[in-house]
Design a protein around this motif. Structure first.
Motif, PDB file in Angstrom:
ATOM      1  N   ALA A 101       0.816  -1.214   0.000  1.00  0.00           N
ATOM      2  CA  ALA A 101       0.000   0.000   0.000  1.00  0.00           C
ATOM      3  C   ALA A 101       0.847   1.261   0.000  1.00  0.00           C
ATOM      4  CB  ALA A 101      -0.932  -0.003   1.214  1.00  0.00           C
ATOM      5  N   THR A 102       1.960   1.241   0.739  1.00  0.00           N
ATOM      6  CA  THR A 102       2.761   2.452   0.873  1.00  0.00           C
ATOM      7  C   THR A 102       3.894   2.540  -0.138  1.00  0.00           C
ATOM      8  OG1 THR A 102       4.175   1.391   2.548  1.00  0.00           O
ATOM      9  CG2 THR A 102       2.247   2.620   3.328  1.00  0.00           C
ATOM     10  N   GLY A 103       4.488   1.405  -0.497  1.00  0.00           N
ATOM     11  CA  GLY A 103       5.666   1.426  -1.352  1.00  0.00           C
ATOM     12  C   GLY A 103       5.434   1.109  -2.805  1.00  0.00           C
ATOM     13  N   VAL A 104       4.288   0.507  -3.124  1.00  0.00           N
ATOM     14  CA  VAL A 104       4.027   0.080  -4.503  1.00  0.00           C
ATOM     15  C   VAL A 104       2.844   0.818  -5.119  1.00  0.00           C
ATOM     16  CG1 VAL A 104       3.471  -1.881  -5.997  1.00  0.00           C
ATOM     17  CG2 VAL A 104       5.034  -2.196  -4.071  1.00  0.00           C
ATOM     18  N   GLU A 105       1.737   0.851  -4.412  1.00  0.00           N
ATOM     19  CA  GLU A 105       0.512   1.372  -5.027  1.00  0.00           C
ATOM     20  C   GLU A 105       0.602   2.829  -5.491  1.00  0.00           C
ATOM     21  OE1 GLU A 105      -4.237   0.748  -4.693  1.00  0.00           O
ATOM     22  OE2 GLU A 105      -3.111   0.721  -2.823  1.00  0.00           O
ATOM     23  N   PRO A 106       1.258   3.734  -4.766  1.00  0.00           N
ATOM     24  CA  PRO A 106       1.333   5.107  -5.277  1.00  0.00           C
ATOM     25  C   PRO A 106       1.969   5.191  -6.668  1.00  0.00           C
ATOM     26  CG  PRO A 106       1.981   5.039  -2.973  1.00  0.00           C
ATOM     27  CD  PRO A 106       1.869   3.620  -3.437  1.00  0.00           C
ATOM     28  N   HIS A 107       2.844   4.239  -6.979  1.00  0.00           N
ATOM     29  CA  HIS A 107       3.508   4.225  -8.285  1.00  0.00           C
ATOM     30  C   HIS A 107       2.757   3.356  -9.290  1.00  0.00           C
ATOM     31  CE1 HIS A 107       6.707   6.234  -6.179  1.00  0.00           C
ATOM     32  NE2 HIS A 107       6.861   5.205  -5.362  1.00  0.00           N
ATOM     33  N   SER A 108       2.304   2.192  -8.857  1.00  0.00           N
ATOM     34  CA  SER A 108       1.617   1.300  -9.805  1.00  0.00           C
ATOM     35  C   SER A 108       0.332   1.931 -10.322  1.00  0.00           C
ATOM     36  CB  SER A 108       1.334  -0.066  -9.159  1.00  0.00           C
ATOM     37  OG  SER A 108       0.439   0.042  -8.061  1.00  0.00           O
ATOM     38  N   ILE A 109      -0.341   2.715  -9.485  1.00  0.00           N
ATOM     39  CA  ILE A 109      -1.574   3.365  -9.930  1.00  0.00           C
ATOM     40  C   ILE A 109      -1.271   4.412 -10.994  1.00  0.00           C
ATOM     41  CG2 ILE A 109      -1.718   5.275  -8.278  1.00  0.00           C
ATOM     42  CD1 ILE A 109      -4.598   2.895  -9.061  1.00  0.00           C
ATOM     43  N   HIS A 114      -1.703   6.387 -16.378  1.00  0.00           N
ATOM     44  CA  HIS A 114      -1.080   7.181 -17.437  1.00  0.00           C
ATOM     45  C   HIS A 114      -0.676   6.374 -18.664  1.00  0.00           C
ATOM     46  CE1 HIS A 114      -1.060  11.110 -15.514  1.00  0.00           C
ATOM     47  NE2 HIS A 114      -0.841  10.468 -14.378  1.00  0.00           N
ATOM     48  N   ARG A 115      -0.887   5.054 -18.616  1.00  0.00           N
ATOM     49  CA  ARG A 115      -0.637   4.257 -19.821  1.00  0.00           C
ATOM     50  C   ARG A 115      -1.913   3.715 -20.453  1.00  0.00           C
ATOM     51  NH1 ARG A 115       5.137   0.990 -19.715  1.00  0.00           N
ATOM     52  NH2 ARG A 115       6.430   2.858 -19.451  1.00  0.00           N
ATOM     53  N   VAL A 116      -2.855   3.259 -19.646  1.00  0.00           N
ATOM     54  CA  VAL A 116      -4.072   2.679 -20.232  1.00  0.00           C
ATOM     55  C   VAL A 116      -5.353   3.230 -19.631  1.00  0.00           C
ATOM     56  CG1 VAL A 116      -2.915   0.516 -20.816  1.00  0.00           C
ATOM     57  CG2 VAL A 116      -4.093   0.708 -18.632  1.00  0.00           C
ATOM     58  N   GLY A 117      -5.286   3.846 -18.467  1.00  0.00           N
ATOM     59  CA  GLY A 117      -6.486   4.343 -17.816  1.00  0.00           C
ATOM     60  C   GLY A 117      -6.851   5.733 -18.270  1.00  0.00           C
ATOM     61  N   ASN A 118      -7.776   6.324 -17.525  1.00  0.00           N
ATOM     62  CA  ASN A 118      -8.184   7.708 -17.781  1.00  0.00           C
ATOM     63  C   ASN A 118      -8.492   7.958 -19.262  1.00  0.00           C
ATOM     64  OD1 ASN A 118      -8.715  10.357 -17.029  1.00  0.00           O
ATOM     65  ND2 ASN A 118      -6.607  11.029 -17.347  1.00  0.00           N
ATOM     66  N   PRO A 119      -9.433   7.217 -19.849  1.00  0.00           N
ATOM     67  CA  PRO A 119      -9.666   7.319 -21.291  1.00  0.00           C
ATOM     68  C   PRO A 119     -10.107   8.694 -21.762  1.00  0.00           C
ATOM     69  CG  PRO A 119     -11.440   6.111 -20.233  1.00  0.00           C
ATOM     70  CD  PRO A 119     -10.358   6.274 -19.207  1.00  0.00           C
ATOM     71  N   LYS A 120     -10.746   9.472 -20.909  1.00  0.00           N
ATOM     72  CA  LYS A 120     -11.245  10.784 -21.314  1.00  0.00           C
ATOM     73  C   LYS A 120     -10.342  11.924 -20.835  1.00  0.00           C
ATOM     74  CE  LYS A 120     -16.059   9.223 -21.340  1.00  0.00           C
ATOM     75  NZ  LYS A 120     -17.422   9.429 -20.790  1.00  0.00           N
ATOM     76  N   GLY A 121      -9.280  11.586 -20.159  1.00  0.00           N
ATOM     77  CA  GLY A 121      -8.417  12.620 -19.616  1.00  0.00           C
ATOM     78  C   GLY A 121      -6.997  12.518 -20.130  1.00  0.00           C
ATOM     79  N   PRO A 122      -6.134  13.406 -19.676  1.00  0.00           N
ATOM     80  CA  PRO A 122      -4.760  13.419 -20.177  1.00  0.00           C
ATOM     81  C   PRO A 122      -3.924  12.281 -19.610  1.00  0.00           C
ATOM     82  CG  PRO A 122      -5.031  15.058 -18.456  1.00  0.00           C
ATOM     83  CD  PRO A 122      -6.395  14.485 -18.715  1.00  0.00           C
ATOM     84  N   LYS A 123      -2.997  11.814 -20.408  1.00  0.00           N
ATOM     85  CA  LYS A 123      -2.009  10.839 -19.959  1.00  0.00           C
ATOM     86  C   LYS A 123      -0.637  11.486 -20.090  1.00  0.00           C
ATOM     87  CE  LYS A 123      -4.533   6.676 -21.433  1.00  0.00           C
ATOM     88  NZ  LYS A 123      -5.661   7.335 -22.127  1.00  0.00           N
ATOM     89  N   ASP A 124       0.180  11.297 -19.092  1.00  0.00           N
ATOM     90  CA  ASP A 124       1.520  11.865 -19.109  1.00  0.00           C
ATOM     91  C   ASP A 124       2.524  10.724 -19.059  1.00  0.00           C
ATOM     92  OD1 ASP A 124       3.941  13.133 -18.695  1.00  0.00           O
ATOM     93  OD2 ASP A 124       3.095  14.651 -17.358  1.00  0.00           O
ATOM     94  N   PRO A 125       3.155  10.387 -20.172  1.00  0.00           N
ATOM     95  CA  PRO A 125       4.097   9.268 -20.183  1.00  0.00           C
ATOM     96  C   PRO A 125       5.269   9.474 -19.238  1.00  0.00           C
ATOM     97  CG  PRO A 125       4.227  10.521 -22.226  1.00  0.00           C
ATOM     98  CD  PRO A 125       3.017  11.001 -21.508  1.00  0.00           C
ATOM     99  N   ARG A 126       5.598  10.712 -18.938  1.00  0.00           N
ATOM    100  CA  ARG A 126       6.711  10.966 -18.022  1.00  0.00           C
ATOM    101  C   ARG A 126       6.378  10.496 -16.609  1.00  0.00           C
ATOM    102  NH1 ARG A 126       7.213  17.251 -19.139  1.00  0.00           N
ATOM    103  NH2 ARG A 126       4.962  16.904 -18.890  1.00  0.00           N
ATOM    104  N   ALA A 131       7.226   6.303 -12.526  1.00  0.00           N
ATOM    105  CA  ALA A 131       6.680   5.257 -11.653  1.00  0.00           C
ATOM    106  C   ALA A 131       7.381   3.927 -11.891  1.00  0.00           C
ATOM    107  CB  ALA A 131       5.185   5.123 -11.881  1.00  0.00           C
ATOM    108  N   VAL A 132       7.657   3.621 -13.148  1.00  0.00           N
ATOM    109  CA  VAL A 132       8.389   2.390 -13.462  1.00  0.00           C
ATOM    110  C   VAL A 132       9.754   2.421 -12.779  1.00  0.00           C
ATOM    111  CG1 VAL A 132       9.524   1.111 -15.315  1.00  0.00           C
ATOM    112  CG2 VAL A 132       7.184   1.952 -15.625  1.00  0.00           C
ATOM    113  N   GLU A 133      10.429   3.529 -12.875  1.00  0.00           N
ATOM    114  CA  GLU A 133      11.749   3.652 -12.258  1.00  0.00           C
ATOM    115  C   GLU A 133      11.662   3.481 -10.749  1.00  0.00           C
ATOM    116  OE1 GLU A 133      15.771   3.811 -12.524  1.00  0.00           O
ATOM    117  OE2 GLU A 133      14.354   3.847 -14.205  1.00  0.00           O
ATOM    118  N   ALA A 134      10.630   4.070 -10.143  1.00  0.00           N
ATOM    119  CA  ALA A 134      10.474   4.002  -8.692  1.00  0.00           C
ATOM    120  C   ALA A 134      10.169   2.593  -8.202  1.00  0.00           C
ATOM    121  CB  ALA A 134       9.359   4.955  -8.253  1.00  0.00           C
TER     122      ALA A 134
END
Length: 209
Positions: A101-109, A114-126, A131-134
């Motif tokens: 919950a503390t070490g993974v989810e803030p990044h995995s979400i 930003h890769r597949v979710g938020n279909p109607k909103g902006p995605k920021d690949p950065r 998050a991948v790096e973290a």
């Protein structure tokens, strides 16, 4: 007859609780509350969870929220192989759940959003790339933990595997994150191959996007 009520559509964190209930073969009622003003912010639901977030449960009058805590509660209440057999296992299961919950989810979400979710909103690949790096460090820790017997606690599939797998799932849109950690990849696939997961995944797919 009183029964367990699980609030929240399967496309929310309620999925974790629904999966757990299926693993335990519980008799439950699924109340598919949606997020936002039309669902979780309605007065009837706020009376159950004043935070206006999903999921929540009503277990014969005992109301509880926070998905990972709900799963730990259900495991201990109903027992069996998913539950801790002693206080040490209880500690392990709680520790892994909090770790995720503390070490993974803030990044995995951020990856799924930003890769597949938020279909109607902006995605920021950065944001997704950061998050991948973290997550490289935590995923390496998880991979080493799985080396012993392929599970997180007690040498068997438990609530710890459910709780952590559901958080790691959000990172799946980043396959490059899984390549250096083959044990994590195999463990997640095995968790998601379980009949209870598959049943709820099919139900989730039938919900409106």
């Amino acid at each position: 007859m009183a029964r367990l009520r699980i609030y929240g559509i399967a496309r929310t964190r309620a999925f974790r609780v629904l999966w757990m209930a299926e693993e335990l073969a519980l008799d439950y009622e699924h109340i598919p509350i949606e997020t936002g003003p039309a669902g979780a912010r309605q007065p009837d639901y706020l009376a159950v969870n004043p935070n206006g977030r999903l999921p929540a449960i009503d277990d014969d009058g005992f109301i509880m929220w926070e998905s990972l805590a709900i799963n730990l509660y259900l495991a201990k209440k109903h027992g069996g192989p998913l539950a801790p057999r002693n206080v040490a296992e209880d500690g392990e299961m709680g520790a892994w759940s909090l770790w995720a919950a503390t070490g993974v989810e803030p990044h995995s979400i951020n990856i799924v959003y930003h890769r597949v979710g938020n279909p109607k909103g902006p995605k920021d690949p950065r944001i997704a790339d950061a998050a991948v790096e973290a997550l490289k460090g935590p995923f390496s820790v998880l991979d080493r933990a799985l080396a012993k017997d392929g599970h997180l606690a007690g040498g068997r599939f438990t609530v710890a595997d459910i709780n952590v797998a559901e958080i790691v799932r959000y990172a799946q849109p980043a396959p490059e994150l899984f390549e250096p950690v083959p044990r994590v990849k195999a463990w997640l696939a095995a968790c998601q191959a379980r009949p209870a997961f598959q049943k709820m995944w099919e139900a989730r797919a039938k919900e409106p996007a």
